[in-house]
Write a protein that holds these residues in place. Structure first.
Motif, PDB file in Angstrom:
ATOM      1  N   GLY A   7     -30.684   6.521  -0.191  1.00 30.45           N
ATOM      2  CA  GLY A   7     -31.529   5.468  -0.725  1.00 30.45           C
ATOM      3  C   GLY A   7     -30.919   4.099  -0.526  1.00 30.45           C
ATOM      4  N   ALA A   8     -31.341   3.164  -1.379  1.00 28.04           N
ATOM      5  CA  ALA A   8     -30.888   1.790  -1.238  1.00 28.04           C
ATOM      6  C   ALA A   8     -30.818   1.119  -2.600  1.00 28.04           C
ATOM      7  CB  ALA A   8     -31.832   1.017  -0.316  1.00 28.04           C
ATOM      8  N   TRP A   9     -29.856   0.224  -2.735  1.00 32.03           N
ATOM      9  CA  TRP A   9     -29.693  -0.577  -3.938  1.00 32.03           C
ATOM     10  C   TRP A   9     -30.659  -1.752  -3.870  1.00 32.03           C
ATOM     11  CZ3 TRP A   9     -24.856  -4.201  -4.250  1.00 32.03           C
ATOM     12  CH2 TRP A   9     -24.940  -5.017  -5.387  1.00 32.03           C
ATOM     13  N   ALA A  10     -31.347  -2.000  -4.972  1.00 29.83           N
ATOM     14  CA  ALA A  10     -32.258  -3.136  -5.071  1.00 29.83           C
ATOM     15  C   ALA A  10     -32.016  -3.837  -6.392  1.00 29.83           C
ATOM     16  CB  ALA A  10     -33.712  -2.677  -4.975  1.00 29.83           C
ATOM     17  N   ASP A  11     -32.087  -5.178  -6.379  1.00 26.50           N
ATOM     18  CA  ASP A  11     -31.973  -5.926  -7.633  1.00 26.50           C
ATOM     19  C   ASP A  11     -33.237  -6.753  -7.841  1.00 26.50           C
ATOM     20  OD1 ASP A  11     -31.526  -7.739  -5.630  1.00 26.50           O
ATOM     21  OD2 ASP A  11     -29.648  -8.510  -6.407  1.00 26.50           O
ATOM     22  N   THR A  12     -33.524  -7.055  -9.091  1.00 30.41           N
ATOM     23  CA  THR A  12     -34.753  -7.770  -9.437  1.00 30.41           C
ATOM     24  C   THR A  12     -34.438  -9.230  -9.736  1.00 30.41           C
ATOM     25  OG1 THR A  12     -34.614  -7.392 -11.827  1.00 30.41           O
ATOM     26  CG2 THR A  12     -35.591  -5.637 -10.484  1.00 30.41           C
ATOM     27  N   ASP A  13     -35.504 -10.013  -9.911  1.00 29.71           N
ATOM     28  CA  ASP A  13     -35.318 -11.425 -10.221  1.00 29.71           C
ATOM     29  C   ASP A  13     -34.894 -11.644 -11.669  1.00 29.71           C
ATOM     30  OD1 ASP A  13     -37.676 -10.738 -11.446  1.00 29.71           O
ATOM     31  OD2 ASP A  13     -38.954 -12.081 -10.272  1.00 29.71           O
ATOM     32  N   TRP A  36     -31.297  -1.411  -9.461  1.00 27.52           N
ATOM     33  CA  TRP A  36     -32.014  -0.150  -9.354  1.00 27.52           C
ATOM     34  C   TRP A  36     -31.631   0.521  -8.040  1.00 27.52           C
ATOM     35  CZ3 TRP A  36     -35.244   1.408 -13.371  1.00 27.52           C
ATOM     36  CH2 TRP A  36     -35.495   0.434 -14.344  1.00 27.52           C
ATOM     37  N   PHE A  37     -31.881   1.824  -7.978  1.00 22.90           N
ATOM     38  CA  PHE A  37     -31.546   2.576  -6.765  1.00 22.90           C
ATOM     39  C   PHE A  37     -32.743   3.444  -6.384  1.00 22.90           C
ATOM     40  CE2 PHE A  37     -29.586   6.201  -4.479  1.00 22.90           C
ATOM     41  CZ  PHE A  37     -28.918   5.487  -3.493  1.00 22.90           C
ATOM     42  N   HIS A  88     -37.829   8.461  -5.604  1.00 22.56           N
ATOM     43  CA  HIS A  88     -37.505   8.236  -7.008  1.00 22.56           C
ATOM     44  C   HIS A  88     -36.868   6.857  -7.168  1.00 22.56           C
ATOM     45  CE1 HIS A  88     -37.827  12.510  -8.544  1.00 22.56           C
ATOM     46  NE2 HIS A  88     -37.806  12.715  -7.242  1.00 22.56           N
ATOM     47  N   LEU A  89     -37.050   6.288  -8.342  1.00 22.90           N
ATOM     48  CA  LEU A  89     -36.419   5.020  -8.692  1.00 22.90           C
ATOM     49  C   LEU A  89     -35.495   5.264  -9.884  1.00 22.90           C
ATOM     50  CD1 LEU A  89     -36.242   1.931  -8.258  1.00 22.90           C
ATOM     51  CD2 LEU A  89     -38.086   1.702  -9.928  1.00 22.90           C
ATOM     52  N   GLN A  90     -34.212   4.927  -9.725  1.00 24.23           N
ATOM     53  CA  GLN A  90     -33.222   5.176 -10.770  1.00 24.23           C
ATOM     54  C   GLN A  90     -32.645   3.858 -11.290  1.00 24.23           C
ATOM     55  OE1 GLN A  90     -32.736   8.155 -11.900  1.00 24.23           O
ATOM     56  NE2 GLN A  90     -33.742   9.316 -10.271  1.00 24.23           N
ATOM     57  N   PRO A  91     -32.412   3.764 -12.600  1.00 24.56           N
ATOM     58  CA  PRO A  91     -31.676   2.605 -13.105  1.00 24.56           C
ATOM     59  C   PRO A  91     -30.243   2.645 -12.601  1.00 24.56           C
ATOM     60  CG  PRO A  91     -31.888   4.272 -14.814  1.00 24.56           C
ATOM     61  CD  PRO A  91     -32.726   4.743 -13.659  1.00 24.56           C
ATOM     62  N   MET A  92     -29.655   1.482 -12.451  1.00 20.55           N
ATOM     63  CA  MET A  92     -28.302   1.391 -11.902  1.00 20.55           C
ATOM     64  C   MET A  92     -27.522   0.327 -12.667  1.00 20.55           C
ATOM     65  SD  MET A  92     -27.328   0.707  -7.922  1.00 20.55           S
ATOM     66  CE  MET A  92     -25.940  -0.317  -7.463  1.00 20.55           C
ATOM     67  N   LYS A 117     -40.116   0.886 -16.658  1.00 22.00           N
ATOM     68  CA  LYS A 117     -40.236   0.231 -15.363  1.00 22.00           C
ATOM     69  C   LYS A 117     -39.278  -0.952 -15.273  1.00 22.00           C
ATOM     70  CE  LYS A 117     -44.473  -0.419 -13.932  1.00 22.00           C
ATOM     71  NZ  LYS A 117     -45.903  -0.793 -13.919  1.00 22.00           N
ATOM     72  N   PRO A 118     -38.947  -1.414 -14.058  1.00 19.50           N
ATOM     73  CA  PRO A 118     -38.092  -2.591 -13.919  1.00 19.50           C
ATOM     74  C   PRO A 118     -38.720  -3.821 -14.565  1.00 19.50           C
ATOM     75  CG  PRO A 118     -38.261  -1.414 -11.841  1.00 19.50           C
ATOM     76  CD  PRO A 118     -39.255  -0.794 -12.754  1.00 19.50           C
ATOM     77  N   ALA A 119     -37.877  -4.654 -15.142  1.00 14.52           N
ATOM     78  CA  ALA A 119     -38.331  -5.923 -15.704  1.00 14.52           C
ATOM     79  C   ALA A 119     -38.353  -6.973 -14.599  1.00 14.52           C
ATOM     80  CB  ALA A 119     -37.388  -6.363 -16.827  1.00 14.52           C
ATOM     81  N   VAL A 120     -39.484  -7.634 -14.437  1.00 15.18           N
ATOM     82  CA  VAL A 120     -39.638  -8.674 -13.423  1.00 15.18           C
ATOM     83  C   VAL A 120     -40.263  -9.909 -14.062  1.00 15.18           C
ATOM     84  CG1 VAL A 120     -39.802  -7.090 -11.476  1.00 15.18           C
ATOM     85  CG2 VAL A 120     -41.855  -7.702 -12.731  1.00 15.18           C
ATOM     86  N   LYS A 121     -39.976 -11.064 -13.496  1.00 18.76           N
ATOM     87  CA  LYS A 121     -40.517 -12.308 -14.028  1.00 18.76           C
ATOM     88  C   LYS A 121     -42.000 -12.450 -13.727  1.00 18.76           C
ATOM     89  CE  LYS A 121     -36.165 -14.889 -13.765  1.00 18.76           C
ATOM     90  NZ  LYS A 121     -35.455 -16.038 -13.156  1.00 18.76           N
ATOM     91  N   SER A 122     -42.417 -11.912 -12.611  1.00 18.22           N
ATOM     92  CA  SER A 122     -43.828 -12.010 -12.238  1.00 18.22           C
ATOM     93  C   SER A 122     -44.655 -11.059 -13.089  1.00 18.22           C
ATOM     94  CB  SER A 122     -44.005 -11.687 -10.753  1.00 18.22           C
ATOM     95  OG  SER A 122     -43.451 -10.417 -10.457  1.00 18.22           O
ATOM     96  N   LYS A 123     -45.967 -11.115 -12.951  1.00 13.44           N
ATOM     97  CA  LYS A 123     -46.865 -10.277 -13.727  1.00 13.44           C
ATOM     98  C   LYS A 123     -46.601  -8.802 -13.412  1.00 13.44           C
ATOM     99  CE  LYS A 123     -51.754  -9.428 -14.702  1.00 13.44           C
ATOM    100  NZ  LYS A 123     -53.161  -9.807 -14.372  1.00 13.44           N
ATOM    101  N   VAL A 124     -46.440  -8.014 -14.451  1.00 13.34           N
ATOM    102  CA  VAL A 124     -46.156  -6.593 -14.259  1.00 13.34           C
ATOM    103  C   VAL A 124     -47.434  -5.881 -13.825  1.00 13.34           C
ATOM    104  CG1 VAL A 124     -45.378  -4.468 -15.358  1.00 13.34           C
ATOM    105  CG2 VAL A 124     -44.334  -6.653 -15.990  1.00 13.34           C
TER     106      VAL A 124
END
Length: 266
Positions: free
Chosen positions: A101-107, A112-113, A127-131, A158-165
């Motif tokens: 998979g790949a590491w991703a970060d939010t704004d 997340w992974f 799958h999306l995993q907290p990291m 779900k991931p927290a994002v600044k934009s509309k969920v």
């Protein structure tokens, strides 16, 4: 950073770093082998290269598609020497082979992974995993015993994002063929050609044209013009409406279950 495919390169289970030009168009030096996984991590592949807090990290899955785990390597130099650690495996869950998979970060600063799980005839499910990070090592999923090796979560926010969920959504399965194109749930068995199908969206139907069988035809694996969907669940019902107009003897139409074995007509 790259691995080697044993089926084509003749070698595998090692990773190499290659210096590149700034535009990524060509190499500027020789490969440097930086990791040998024969002892603990056979068949590392699909590596990802990251840098954080002065460390170079290599996320490289190992152990095979259905049975593997997610190792992470780290070093102060991109050429090593690298420390190694398994940061995610199946643990006590039903999610086999969690890796690649790949590491991703939010704004909002969350990590997340993304990884897949091989489910045989149902394909590779993402799958999306907290990291999180501890002592500059990533911890993926949940770590109930605190040993630094995570296991997949079965449910999580779900991931927290600044934009509309966005609202909860499911992958589409039904298609009334009333849009401007086929739904994303469809896929052709090979690169599609314009003469295979015609979408008549005002009337809400898809016209499929017959295609001549290739020379030395043996089975449906050789046919490119199969319009398919992945199995949406372990148990499901499929309903469709067909109208067949045969123009010459021997033409056939039908629904099938396509897999590694001989396809089954329904």
């Amino acid at each position: 950073m790259h691995g080697f495919a044993g089926s084509r390169a003749g070698i595998k289970t090692i990773l190499a770093v290659s210096p590149m030009s700034a535009d990524g168009r060509h190499l500027t030096g020789d490969d440097a082998l930086v990791f040998d996984g024969h002892a603990n991590h056979p068949t590392p592949e699909g590596p990802r290269f990251y840098k954080r807090h002065g460390y170079y990290y290599i996320f490289a899955p190992a152990g095979g598609v259905a049975t593997g785990w997610q190792p992470v390597l780290r070093a102060k130099s991109m050429y090593g020497p690298y420390e190694e650690r398994i940061v995610l495996d199946q643990g006590k869950t039903a999610i086999n082979g969690p890796h690649q998979g790949a590491w991703a970060d939010t704004d909002t600063g969350e990590d997340w992974f993304l990884h897949f799980q091989d489910q045989g005839p149902y394909g590779r499910v993402v799958h999306l995993q907290p990291m999180s990070w501890k002592n500059d090592w990533p911890i993926i999923g949940e770590d109930p015993d605190g040993d630094g090796k995570g296991q997949p979560v079965l449910t999580h926010r779900k991931p927290a994002v600044k934009s509309k969920v966005p609202p909860l959504a499911m992958p589409p399965t039904s298609d009334e063929f009333s849009g401007s194109g086929l739904g994303l749930q469809w896929q052709w068995h090979a690169n599609p050609q314009n003469y295979w199908a015609y979408l008549n969206s005002p009337q809400g139907y898809l016209r499929l044209y017959s295609v001549l069988l290739p020379e030395n035809y043996r089975n449906l694996w050789q046919l490119p013009n199969l319009l398919l969907q992945k199995l949406p669940a372990e148990t499901f019902t499929a309903t469709t409406k067909l109208m067949f107009t045969s123009r010459v003897d021997g033409e056939k139409v039908g629904l099938m279950l396509m897999g590694l074995a001989t396809p089954t007509f329904c």
